[in-house]
Write a protein that holds these residues in place. Structure first.
Motif, short mmCIF file in Angstrom:
data_model
loop_
_atom_site.label_atom_id
_atom_site.label_comp_id
_atom_site.label_asym_id
_atom_site.label_seq_id
_atom_site.Cartn_x
_atom_site.Cartn_y
_atom_site.Cartn_z
N PHE A 128 -75.83 140.60 21.18
CA PHE A 128 -76.25 141.37 19.99
C PHE A 128 -77.64 141.02 19.49
O PHE A 128 -78.20 141.73 18.68
CB PHE A 128 -75.23 141.23 18.86
N LEU A 129 -78.22 139.92 19.99
CA LEU A 129 -79.52 139.53 19.44
C LEU A 129 -80.29 138.69 20.44
O LEU A 129 -79.75 137.75 21.01
CB LEU A 129 -79.29 138.71 18.15
N VAL A 130 -81.56 139.05 20.63
CA VAL A 130 -82.45 138.22 21.44
C VAL A 130 -83.63 137.80 20.58
O VAL A 130 -84.25 138.64 19.91
CB VAL A 130 -82.95 138.97 22.69
N TYR A 131 -83.90 136.52 20.56
CA TYR A 131 -85.11 136.00 19.94
C TYR A 131 -86.17 135.84 21.02
O TYR A 131 -86.02 135.02 21.93
CB TYR A 131 -84.87 134.63 19.30
N ALA A 132 -87.21 136.65 20.94
CA ALA A 132 -88.35 136.44 21.83
C ALA A 132 -89.46 135.81 21.00
O ALA A 132 -89.54 136.03 19.79
CB ALA A 132 -88.81 137.77 22.41
N THR A 133 -90.29 135.01 21.65
CA THR A 133 -91.32 134.27 20.92
C THR A 133 -92.71 134.63 21.42
O THR A 133 -92.94 134.70 22.62
CB THR A 133 -91.09 132.75 21.07
N VAL A 134 -93.60 134.85 20.49
CA VAL A 134 -95.02 134.97 20.81
C VAL A 134 -95.68 133.70 20.28
O VAL A 134 -95.86 133.54 19.07
CB VAL A 134 -95.63 136.22 20.16
N GLY A 135 -95.96 132.78 21.20
CA GLY A 135 -96.55 131.51 20.78
C GLY A 135 -95.49 130.48 20.45
O GLY A 135 -95.29 130.15 19.28
N THR A 136 -94.84 129.93 21.48
CA THR A 136 -93.80 128.94 21.22
C THR A 136 -94.37 127.68 20.57
O THR A 136 -95.55 127.37 20.72
CB THR A 136 -93.08 128.54 22.52
N THR A 137 -93.49 126.94 19.90
CA THR A 137 -93.92 125.73 19.20
C THR A 137 -94.42 124.68 20.18
O THR A 137 -95.43 124.03 19.94
CB THR A 137 -92.75 125.15 18.39
N SER A 138 -93.74 124.54 21.29
CA SER A 138 -94.11 123.46 22.20
C SER A 138 -95.45 123.71 22.89
O SER A 138 -96.28 122.82 22.96
CB SER A 138 -93.02 123.24 23.25
#
Lengths: 509, 509
Positions: B244-254
């Motif tokens: 039901f949900l995908v978190y995609a990241t632009v610019g990961t923390t690491s």
């Protein structure tokens, strides 16, 4: 520096004039949107121009919660001491999620939340120095109530895991197996009363779980009774559901009702999956006055509550936001909320010598809010804080006497602290019998409309649902830091005036 | 007024001296708790004394995020313009939950969030003026991600209700029946990568649902690929679960990695119960620079994301807190979060002419945050905002050249924007072969310990998990508003110095 001084001047001007401006913003929807450009400017603008626009564009659209004529919702006091505290907090801006992010943020919060807990007479179990319980500052009572809900759900599921034979791990903690979540995750139920603030229904909604708004009765002055809680729980249990959380309220939003905490707490002893959160968002600060502790059932809270919340940003002189949330067992929070990736580890947290407040709340980042409460409690002192509360209560008492002498208005429930709930009321001139509630409700809706169309006063309405009947009425919430009794009297004169107009316009009987 | 001026002076002094104080607080756990009384004072104290204590007791325990030598986590810029904005916001303190609470609060937020969305190049669907989508200011990226999760869950359950034959009501909305919640409520799954910020796992934890941290590979520079998302989803579907949900990241923390949004979005088209939230907490503000939009996959975000978040309180010059959260369909929020009891009704909201932001967020009360962003965007202008970002990127570029010339250090991933991730690296002197990762990880942990025990510099570590191997490395996050390249160079000299010490101390091979 010049722009800083100018801002201070601007604020002083604002407060010196606040009695003279209408409390409610006299603007129509879209007033500001229509005045601002659609896009940010390409080039930087002069700061004095921006600052002037605050007065020119923003202030006209502000509903002045600091106005002496603000009697809506509950007060949201701001004090100059607190604004300065907030300014200093902004100056060292940091997201404060870990002790090392800024040790002062974490430690000051530990200290002042305990100051608050002691001042209010919360039992030692709620104090951080107990090493077991403790408190944290949240943004709002909704945040506190929602956090309690997550803690309660995980605690219930751990209990159910234990009952299903799951053993604790090496760290002494029970990991909730998937099967337990699958079996019980959607069977959990939240309880409150029809008078519980919408934060209860919203927390349940956010967790995707049902909220039972248990009916209360006028006879009980709108307070939730233990037997009704038991009845609701039993009904759900028969349907295979699992009770896990009860929201009890000390000082409901509509009338200031105080739920029967001891009765509820006793009932919950029979249901070990349950957690009791006491929401005293508005009234809780009044525990600072020892003479009100009994009627506000402090001893019962101390005995039965798992968690407790009160908002210093309402009646408590502290600029929004400052919601104090205390728990008797901090592990209820950390076992539900701790997620620690490598980039958030620190040697101090690994050593277990510090609190990382990110594990006590839903969000990671957090503002340095404790400095506000520190400045307030030090500059007012407990005695000054108490005097402020007593003033609001005294205003309500004096207004009560006036309303009681009125032949047009009635006080709807026994008033609590600084809140008065009233309605227009009349008897049929033909036979001197009481006019029925449906008609009175219509009459009072008209009165509220009249009041709501004015800008020089701000009161809010409510509908009291109960087993007996529904009553539309109007709330007059005192306790504003800038409000004098003269302001209260002037407000009441307006209410009487509008009441007369309504009575003349309407042929009720 | 005098205490206000004094506070302004205090802040100016703080900033004029900030380069000279160690960035990290030089205090031990308990330093402040031990210095403060256990209880609030009975009587009010002089304000100048309280204010002095800010300097005497609080500042020594502050980790100076505004210091030019702060390179940990991500910057959390504060600007004087913004502090003034926040002060003015405190001065008209109100909980801002409804339009009528203060029309200016709601409308300014509508305007400046759209200013931000336009400046960043977000598509019209995300703009409030579309009447369908829109944005809101949250306290943190965790709040935004969690709100997206609730919206996504309710949307998925509505979809499943529809598929089960439930008809929309008169208002066109689908009420989710209990049976659908019972059947699917605990079968929902959240996806992200091993590089997703802990906000993903925490949101899932709060909802009591599983989070799948999908592995990424070094080959893909730690970005999440569509095919891996499909594989994870298919595996769960086979087990009867529902994505039901995908978190995609632009610019990961690491490492600042950018997930393959288009690939993921294409895959999700095959799973109509899914919702795509793009977390660009740190990197998102860099969309203000058109030359970086392609590498940061802006077009893909505009095409595929249901919601988007970036924090102006990180790199974006805006004092904490100011997290921009935009959705393409505001009903995703209101259908999941609207609870309106009688005491929160207003004639404007009933008429549907205004936004009540309480229905766009978990909490009821909210701070007047938009004024901060308004002051920042006006005083810097888009061009000034861009220059600030470019400066951080330029610092990183210049530092990259220095590190590339080093024979002891290596850059671990292709750097993105203002973040550099590096580690000590060496070859075996006997055979000139690469030293294995386990040994390098130990070496770099030692280096991090050395750096972490210093107070004049603050960097944080991370562990890069991937399909290939785990790498311990150190992050140097530039972009601080007070940081010059001289400060960056000085920081690097310290890193080199400590690197030499570690290499001398350790017999690795």
């Amino acid at each position: 520096m010049v722009i800083g001084y100018a801002a201070i001047d601007q604020i002083c001007d604002y407060y010196s004039n606040i009695s003279n401006v209408p409390v409610k913003a006299q603007v129509q929807p879209g007033y500001l949107i229509d005045q601002l450009p659609r896009e940010a400017p390409e080039n930087g603008q002069q700061f004095d121009e921006i600052q002037r626009d605050f007065g020119k564009l923003i202030l006209p659209g502000i509903t002045h919660w600091q106005s002496p004529s603000f009697f809506a919702y509950f007060p949201s006091n701001s004090t100059f001491e607190c604004m300065i505290a907030d300014l200093l907090s902004s100056s060292v801006s940091n997201p404060g999620f870990n002790w090392i992010c800024s040790p002062a943020c974490t430690e000051l919060e530990q200290v002042v939340v305990e100051w608050a807990a002691r001042m209010l007479g919360l039992s030692k179990e709620f104090w951080g120095s107990s090493g077991i319980g403790g408190g944290v500052i949240m943004g709002s009572a909704s945040d506190s109530a929602f956090t309690a809900a997550i803690a309660a759900r995980e605690k219930a599921l751990r209990r159910l895991s234990l009952e299903a034979g799951v053993q604790a791990g090496d760290n002494g903690q029970i990991e909730i197996p998937d099967e337990i979540r699958q079996e019980y995750g959607q069977k959990l139920v939240v309880y409150g009363s029809t008078q519980t603030h919408s934060l209860g229904a919203k927390a349940a909604l956010m967790l995707g779980l049902p909220f039972r708004a248990i009916p209360v009765s006028i006879e009980d002055q709108y307070s939730l009774r233990g037997k009704d809680v038991r009845e609701a729980i039993e009904k759900d249990k028969k349907a295979g559901l699992v009770p896990f959380l009860v929201y009890a309220t000390v000082g409901t939003t509509s009338t200031g009702a105080v739920d029967r905490i001891a009765e509820i707490g006793q009932v919950l002893k029979d249901y070990p999956t349950t957690f009791l959160h006491v929401d005293a968002a508005w009234a809780g600060v009044a525990y600072a006055l020892p003479q009100y502790r009994e009627s506000l059932r402090l001893k019962e809270v101390n005995e039965y509550a798992d968690s407790f919340c009160t908002n210093f940003h309402k009646w408590g002189l502290t600029t929004f936001d400052c919601s104090i949330f205390c728990v008797k067992n901090r592990k209820d929070l950390t076992q539900a909320l701790d997620v620690t990736p490598p980039f958030l580890r620190s040697k101090e947290a690994d050593a277990g010598t510090v609190i990382d407040y990110r594990n006590w709340q839903p969000s990671l980042g957090r503002r340095f809010r404790s400095i506000k409460l520190w400045f307030v409690l030090r500059s007012f002192g407990i005695s000054g804080f108490q005097k402020h509360l007593e003033r609001g209560i005294e205003h309500r008492q004096r207004l009560t006497e006036i309303v009681e002498r009125s032949n047009k208005f009635e006080i709807v429930t026994t008033p609590n602290l600084s809140l008065l709930v009233f309605r227009l009321h009349l008897k049929d001139p033909k036979d001197n019998r009481e006019v029925d509630d449906d008609k009175l409700n219509l009459l009072n809706q008209k009165l509220h409309q009249k009041l709501d169309s004015r800008y020089d006063i701000f009161l809010t309405q409510t509908v009291l649902h109960s087993k007996e009947r529904n009553i539309f009425c109007i709330r007059l919430a005192m306790g504003g830091v800038n409000t004098t009794f003269e302001d209260v009297k002037r407000a009441w004169e307006i209410v009487e005036l509008e009441g007369d107009t309504v009575l003349q316009e309407v042929d009720l009987v």
